[in-house]
Design an enzyme around this catalytic site. Structure first.
Site, short mmCIF file in Angstrom:
data_model
loop_
_atom_site.label_atom_id
_atom_site.label_comp_id
_atom_site.label_asym_id
_atom_site.label_seq_id
_atom_site.Cartn_x
_atom_site.Cartn_y
_atom_site.Cartn_z
CG HIS A 130 -0.29 -0.09 2.53
ND1 HIS A 130 -0.94 0.19 3.71
CD2 HIS A 130 0.99 -0.42 2.89
CE1 HIS A 130 -0.11 0.02 4.73
NE2 HIS A 130 1.06 -0.36 4.26
CG HIS A 131 3.87 2.03 2.48
ND1 HIS A 131 3.09 2.90 3.21
CD2 HIS A 131 4.25 1.05 3.33
CE1 HIS A 131 3.01 2.45 4.45
NE2 HIS A 131 3.69 1.33 4.55
CB ALA A 132 3.92 1.26 -4.50
CG ASP A 172 2.00 6.20 2.26
OD1 ASP A 172 1.84 4.96 2.16
OD2 ASP A 172 3.13 6.73 2.17
#
Length: 393
Positions: A130-132, A172
């Site tokens: 989920h951060h990419a 994010d």
């Protein structure tokens, strides 16, 4: 149609391997082995799907084409710099593009199976990266599979997609991808960004122009355990989901909020995580006719926590929750000991706790968890027509 669940799996998903790194694919291998030995994958209505890698058309709905090219060439250039690659968090590895695209393909297959009605629920344990960002690797994540799947659902006509992220780190990248899109509600419960990567996820991050209220962030203080975490979840998540009325629920179920996780400071038990999965399934049943796509995510207690937590997730998605007192099979214990010599291999699926159910009530002298709850409710509840002071909302 009878309820059914797709479990998306291929051993090729284990090739997302950064080497000597916290993001070790052994946690996924041990999860699938434990679920298989306990009979979870053989339940009636369970369909195993072998995914194909996502193609460039799917990936570029979220990521820039020049970033994809960078991911392809980085493993072949020892001096490669930029794009968040070749860093301690995101080391490059042979076949990085293919491995990352396969994880996206697995979450795409899960989402498409649910949206088409082929199954009611679907799980991709290897997903949840989920951060990419659109043009940057971040936080062990090269491509953002939840965002790629959400973009596909929008292209297929979905108008209201809810994404709930219970990883200890803020979701994010998914929030950034849809911050200005009122069709996607992103909800993230995480340790406060004042104490933990990525430094975002404050309550006042509520969505861009025209999408006010579409981002919900609940930032919890270090040390939050089962009781406080579950109180916070139930004080925020059901209300905003009911107000949004999603057609489908996508979840990122990182296991790193556990008290044994080495990279964060929340204090959940496996039993508390199991309670969260049960609550998420209940919300999907109530609001989305059961349509639920679950992914994995973080989790770095590779033997002690992640396989048990995600086996509970697979059980909740495929039928009845497993009894926490269930013993881990001897064959699995041997496999875990062989894969991670010296690790403490759990004997049962429980941490020996019973998560309490505490209803949130507004008070005059709230503790730090209740302050966090109220900050989120004050920031976002009015944007959904809800009263932040009314515990019934």
């Amino acid at each position: 149609m009878a309820e059914s669940t797709a479990v998306v799996w291929d051993e090729a998903l284990l090739t997302y391997d950064m080497g000597d790194h916290p993001m070790n694919p052994v946690r996924v291998e041990l999860t699938m082995a434990l679920a298989r030995e306990l009979g979870v994958l053989d339940r009636p209505g369970v369909r195993l799907i072998v995914p194909a890698p996502a193609d460039d058309a799917a990936l570029t709905r979220v990521h820039r084409p020049d970033y994809l090219e960078a991911v392809r060439i980085a493993p072949h250039d020892p001096f490669f710099r930029g794009w968040g690659l070749n860093t301690p968090d995101n080391p490059v590895f042979e076949g990085m593009h293919e491995a990352s695209a396969r994880i996206c393909g697995a979450t795409l297959a899960a989402a498409e199976a649910v949206w088409s009605g082929a199954v009611t629920r679907a799980v991709n344990i290897s997903g949840g990266l989920h951060h990419a960002m659109a043009a940057r690797a971040s936080g062990f994540c090269v491509y953002n599979d939840p965002a790629v799947a959400i973009a596909r659902l929008l292209d297929l006509g979905a108008q209201r997609i809810a994404y709930v992220d219970i990883d200890v780190h803020h979701g994010d990248g998914v929030q950034a991808a849809f911050y200005d899109d009122p069709r996607v509600l992103t909800v993230s419960l995480h340790e406060t960004p004042l104490a933990l990567f990525p430094g975002t996820g404050f309550p006042d991050e509520t969505g861009g122009p025209g999408a006010e209220g579409a981002s919900v962030n609940l930032a919890l203080p270090p040390g939050t355990g089962d009781a406080g975490w579950l109180r916070a979840f139930h004080a925020v998540v059901p209300s905003v989901l009911r107000a949004f009325s999603p057609q489908i629920l996508i979840t990122q179920c990182g296991a790193d909020a556990h008290r044994l996780d080495p990279l964060a400071d929340l204090r959940l038990s496996v039993d508390g995580q199991r309670a969260a999965y049960i609550a998420l399934r209940a919300l999907a049943d109530e609001l989305c006719a059961g349509r639920w796509v679950a992914t994995g995510g973080g989790g770095y207690a590779l033997v002690e926590v992640v396989p048990r937590a995600w086996t509970h997730l697979l059980a909740v998605a495929t039928g009845a929750p497993l009894d926490p007192r269930t013993e881990t099979p001897p064959g699995w214990r041997k496999l875990a000991a062989d894969r991670r010599p010296g690790a403490e291999v759990p004997a049962t699926l429980t941490d020996g706790t019973t998560p309490p159910v505490e209803r949130w009530e507004p008070g005059t002298t709230p503790d730090p968890i209740d302050k966090a709850i109220m900050a989120t409710r004050m920031a976002v509840f009015p944007l959904h027509g809800l009263d932040p002071h009314d515990s019934r909302d």
